[in-house]
Design an enzyme around this catalytic site. Structure first.
Site, short mmCIF file in Angstrom:
data_model
loop_
_atom_site.label_atom_id
_atom_site.label_comp_id
_atom_site.label_asym_id
_atom_site.label_seq_id
_atom_site.Cartn_x
_atom_site.Cartn_y
_atom_site.Cartn_z
N GLU A 42 -11.14 11.59 -0.09
CA GLU A 42 -11.13 10.91 1.20
C GLU A 42 -10.49 11.79 2.26
O GLU A 42 -9.25 11.89 2.33
CB GLU A 42 -10.36 9.59 1.09
CG GLU A 42 -10.49 8.75 2.36
CD GLU A 42 -9.43 7.66 2.51
OE1 GLU A 42 -8.53 7.58 1.66
OE2 GLU A 42 -9.52 6.92 3.49
N ASP B 9 -3.22 6.27 -15.31
CA ASP B 9 -4.40 5.42 -15.48
C ASP B 9 -4.88 4.93 -14.11
O ASP B 9 -4.15 4.23 -13.41
CB ASP B 9 -4.04 4.24 -16.38
CG ASP B 9 -5.27 3.53 -16.90
OD1 ASP B 9 -6.26 3.41 -16.15
OD2 ASP B 9 -5.25 3.10 -18.07
N HIS C 39 -10.53 10.31 11.10
CA HIS C 39 -11.62 10.41 10.14
C HIS C 39 -12.81 11.13 10.75
O HIS C 39 -13.50 11.88 10.07
CB HIS C 39 -12.04 9.01 9.68
CG HIS C 39 -11.09 8.44 8.68
ND1 HIS C 39 -10.03 7.67 9.04
CD2 HIS C 39 -11.03 8.56 7.32
CE1 HIS C 39 -9.36 7.31 7.94
NE2 HIS C 39 -9.95 7.84 6.90
#
Lengths: 382, 382, 382, 382
Positions: C76, C280, C374
């Protein structure tokens, strides 16, 4: 004792007195119409509970020509006084602004389907036949109309959530009848099997996110700007201190405790108003989903608001026709039925009264006088 | 109208009648002791709300020598009849088994700290001084004792959740007084600043996961095994159909709707019992956190159970001393105070009554007669 | 294709390439020990996913002799840059203060009992035999010890929630083995029937109130006081604006949306750290239960904090021994095992990194540059 | 170390190696395009994390011409084997049925208003201008279109929740850009002040009831009917035992623990698929909102289903263009972009894979072999 053999309230009460060797004369002391009450409101009736009713107010709502007195039936010392103080603070600040929106009383059946394919067909059928369902609902009564329909599917379970405008009645009975009829049509047209006409998606008398978010019955917002001076004079504290309680208790404390509805004691006020006016006491649960905000505004005054997402009230039907309950509605001038404006007005009062209660409790907490208030007022050794 | 100028209930009511030009004669018709009620239970009192009271039962609880009649104050037609039917099904199956556990009425202040270091010190101080806090609490009243203490920290906010045994009183006033004293000691000893004596971690009269999980007041479990024959004869359905409603509505429907407490209408029964017996109507909210299960057992009979995590009841104090409320408690033989056994017994009855209500509603839904019941019984046009 | 016939990673990958007519040469490009990985971490292995790893830092934690560089594996765009900026703001303000508490990895079996009586017996047996259960757990491994036990009963279901200290391993495998052995003992001693060794009361890899409240693995708190100057210079905004986002978005917005965990993007940072270090990935879910607070303090600086209730990390076992994951742990100097201090230190870094991420995102929102960040950084047309 | 001075991945990694005296050669071993990755996906890049990738399958989906192999990147021993077993049971029963619905990626700004009046005006303006907002959104990219708009008001806070179809991209960047533009228009037209373009009502990467109920990205349902014989042969148990785990653990256990999403380990499967294919690891959080049902059907076979309300996946953009991730998408044949059908197909596979994982874990729990599986497969001492 076979309760059924007794045909009148008095007979039944006397039989119980004999059976248990107790004296129930106060329960037997009432003025309501026992024929109506025992046939419509309460089976196996033996008398009444007398709940003390107090008055808070005047409650000023902006743009309303008159002020309201709010009847509160409660046995919790300090509650009426607290709401009363909140009303005063609000009135001295110009009154509460209130908005009421009818989102409709929901009922949501659950159907069993054979699987996802049939489930999707059911959802599509419902979406394609909203107008037909609207007609079905309207046939139940001129006082009901279907406002919205939503569907959900989880495995073999299809849930349909209907919301109905019920005019001035709380209306869950009409709603249940309409939902049952609609559900039978859905069964016939789609082959789905109705498991329960109320599938908890509604979610009547239960605390749920869906009711907090979508609302039930009427959504009510109320707000007030309370000046520093009034906060000091009436509430004995400052906007900053109240805002801090609103932050640390109402928002953060609620989040940590896993609350649905971040408020202070909305249920207290709603319970007292509902019991006084013949509403359903179990709907207090949904009133507790209220969100309360308190902040210091640009002028250093206190801004407080409540969003009460699920106000389920009626001014006709249910317990509203009982003698004391009808009088309580008349105190506010919201008795009687029409196209829903009575219940709209009543819901607005409920919202403003909740706001008053929140303001006052926030102040009690900010000044650490919660215990004192109860100590003085309820010194009966509770 | 200045409410304060009126010193008696009658004066105040008459002034309101004049001011509003309404007749409040029924509100003025009561037999309770207005001096006590207006000083302890309800400020600005003008009279009472008369709530119809019906009787459900006999309710059989296993290992109890006698059967109970349960007083229910409600205006919702069909509710008493529904609970009554549940009682019958349970009685014909040998009665309900009940367990009651006192977990204590909680109160949870929120303190502001300078940051994590001070916050941790506060939590450590509290953990190290539980016995001192116990002594502080016990000094408030011989009827209260501290049962447990928990702490939580989020940023500058430290929450402490106390739970107190309050014997036969609901006890939130004692609890608030004890919490305030303890909080002042914590302030003095740690330098933390008390923001609110009730910081929503309690979470009194609000629906929360913490109350569902840890309980408040008393946790009550009730169960019954209802034979196929009784399910058929009394409830007009089968164990399989009831279990299906329990699965698709009570469990899955609740999950989809985001419910806290997966039950059917626990709040209905609890509201009616609480209003009848002088409990706090706002505590109905916590009763609604009930978890209900229904399954077919190995013998093909119906197993049903409820877990009611937060039963906040008293048999002394609050509204329990009012005339009709005291009589209602006497109907069940749980009036009066001691070391908590009266309220234990009462809480057990509440649990069993909730079970009866759940059984009956599950059956109504399974047979799709919910609408019928209301249509017939509440035909007043609600 | 029968996946079982292929004994090596290469064989299996090549068979898949042939079967599907695809080229998987990049998946086949790796340096980790395929024998270890394919036997311990990943069945039917065909190669690896290469996840870009970036570095944020230096991250300054108060009272630590050295600064940390935090490895973040993510795809990302803007995430590493955002955390990096948060680290800078924190470092220029003296660093983050961190507290870590081991509450233990929970596992919670569900047992079927015949009813409330047997259920209560099971709960009493468990409460009376905590020490025996402790011994049973410790026999599984010297790296595990039982920290706490809780019980719950709903109908025929008894839940027992165990929490275990697992030293420097995340430890769910040890925990499951210990729970299974304990559960078998409970079955034998009480007659209860184990339905599932993991009964969702744990609640592993699922978002739950119980994990938010009680924590799992390690609870971590982190805070920083960021001066007005640093807020202006590094974050391009003011403490007031950040606090407003913290109020209206993080607290009120979360409540309205029904969030568990009132934060901004804790999951982003935790996912990136966990993927980089062999944790995990599904435990990211529990990291998302974080509570974030932001307020203006008395000196008009910004106080920000996070409470990360469920950090499930290990520095040994699981994926931590894989080549790149072990290197990532070494970057922070927390690789290797002992009595839990490595994982304590690592958990503290996780908390501080989450804090850095929260600070930076709050600032981006306050300055309305979220889209810009972004747009510039991830201009690949996402 | 100043991270900014290093312009290439290698330079940066080597500087870090020197600074910390560690060897990061495995992190430096990769085949992806570092120019692309370091500019679009990961700032301050130093190399990669190698995550073992295994294959489960073939996964049979009904009405699909071909079977799928599902790439799973994980370090949790037993996970791939477990999903694989679930795939087998499903395939031998004729495959999973899957439904996918695009509900849209949500973004929900929060605005500050002066109070309820302005708030209502904002909500009315938004409702009246949906088409204009649709045009604004579409101007951002041909790949995005506005699907729905909702508003909420709490005090001075107005939340608007937009949901956008984003074709084959996960699309949160486009969504954020579109939301920002729309928000600026709302500010200009209504005078409301944008506080945060993402106001947590969205609620991106956080577990919320609204996402469970309304969905985000794509809602996916998957179901299978697994015959008694296959349950016995492949899963080593019976439909009854699996249904009991589904009842006592998945439904009741989840309710008691306060779970959002009543499932078993949906997050495990989703994490592994997302990491393998370049999705955002933090979106695993929303995958964990899955609802799983398991019941015995009329033919005594096992019916299992999952409802995965928030599948946020893309087949273009984000991390999907990276070398190993693109190969992983090609394994399933869902790589590349169009009008959303690629991501639809991919979402369907995710749903079916989650179903496979649920089936297998339910069976492991029913046979009490959860510990065994991990003991054998992950014997590395985790």
């Amino acid at each position: 004792m076979n309760l059924r053999t007794h045909k009148t309230v008095t007979d039944r009460r006397k039989a119980l007195e004999r059976e248990l060797a107790v004296d129930l004369k106060n329960i037997g002391h009432f003025s309501l119409d026992e024929t109506m009450a025992s046939s419509r409101n309460c089976e196996n009736m033996i008398g009444v509970a007398q709940i003390p009713m107090g008055i808070a107010g005047p409650l000023k709502i902006r743009f309303q020509p008159k002020e309201y007195y709010v009847p509160l039936a409660t046995t919790e010392g300090a509650l009426v006084a607290s709401v009363n103080r909140g009303c005063k603070a609000i009135a001295e600040s110009g009154g509460a602004l209130v908005h009421v929106e009818r989102v409709g009383a929901s009922r949501g059946p659950v159907f069993r389907v054979s699987g996802l394919d049939q489930g999707r067909q059911v959802m599509q059928w419902v979406a394609a036949h909203e107008k037909d369902l609207y007609v079905l609902a309207s046939a139940v009564s001129s006082h009901i109309s279907l406002l919205s329909v939503e569907t959900q599917m989880v495995g073999k379970n299809v849930f349909v959530r209907f919301a109905f405008d019920t005019s001035d009645a709380m209306g869950m009975n009409m709603v249940t009848i309409a939902t049952t009829r609609i559900s039978q049509t859905i069964e016939k047209e789609t082959g789905a099997v109705l498991v329960a006409a109320a599938g908890n998606i509604d979610s009547d008398k239960k605390p749920s996110w869906i009711s907090l978010y979508e609302g039930r019955g009427r959504k009510v917002w109320a707000e007030a700007v309370i000046s520093r001076e009034v906060v000091a004079g009436v509430l004995k504290t400052t906007p900053e201190q109240i805002a801090e309680v609103g932050l640390r208790k109402t928002l953060i404390g609620s989040a940590v405790a896993g609350l649905l509805g971040h408020n202070n004691h909305a249920a207290n006020v709603i319970a007292a108003v509902y019991i006084a006016t013949g509403q359903d006491g179990a709907h207090v649960v949904e009133g507790s989903l209220t969100m309360t905000t308190a902040e210091v505004d640009e002028d250093k005054n206190l801004y407080v608001s409540v969003y009460v997402p699920a106000v389920l009230v009626g001014t006709v039907g249910g317990g509203t026709g009982l003698a004391t309950q009808a009088e309580a509605l008349r105190i506010m001038g919201v008795d009687g039925g029409g196209k829903g404006e009575h219940a709209d007005a009543f819901a607005g009062i409920v919202g403003a009264a909740v706001l008053a209660g929140e303001v006052s409790l926030l102040a009690s907490l900010a000044t650490n006088t919660l215990a004192c208030a109860h100590q003085v007022l309820a010194r009966g050794g509770k």
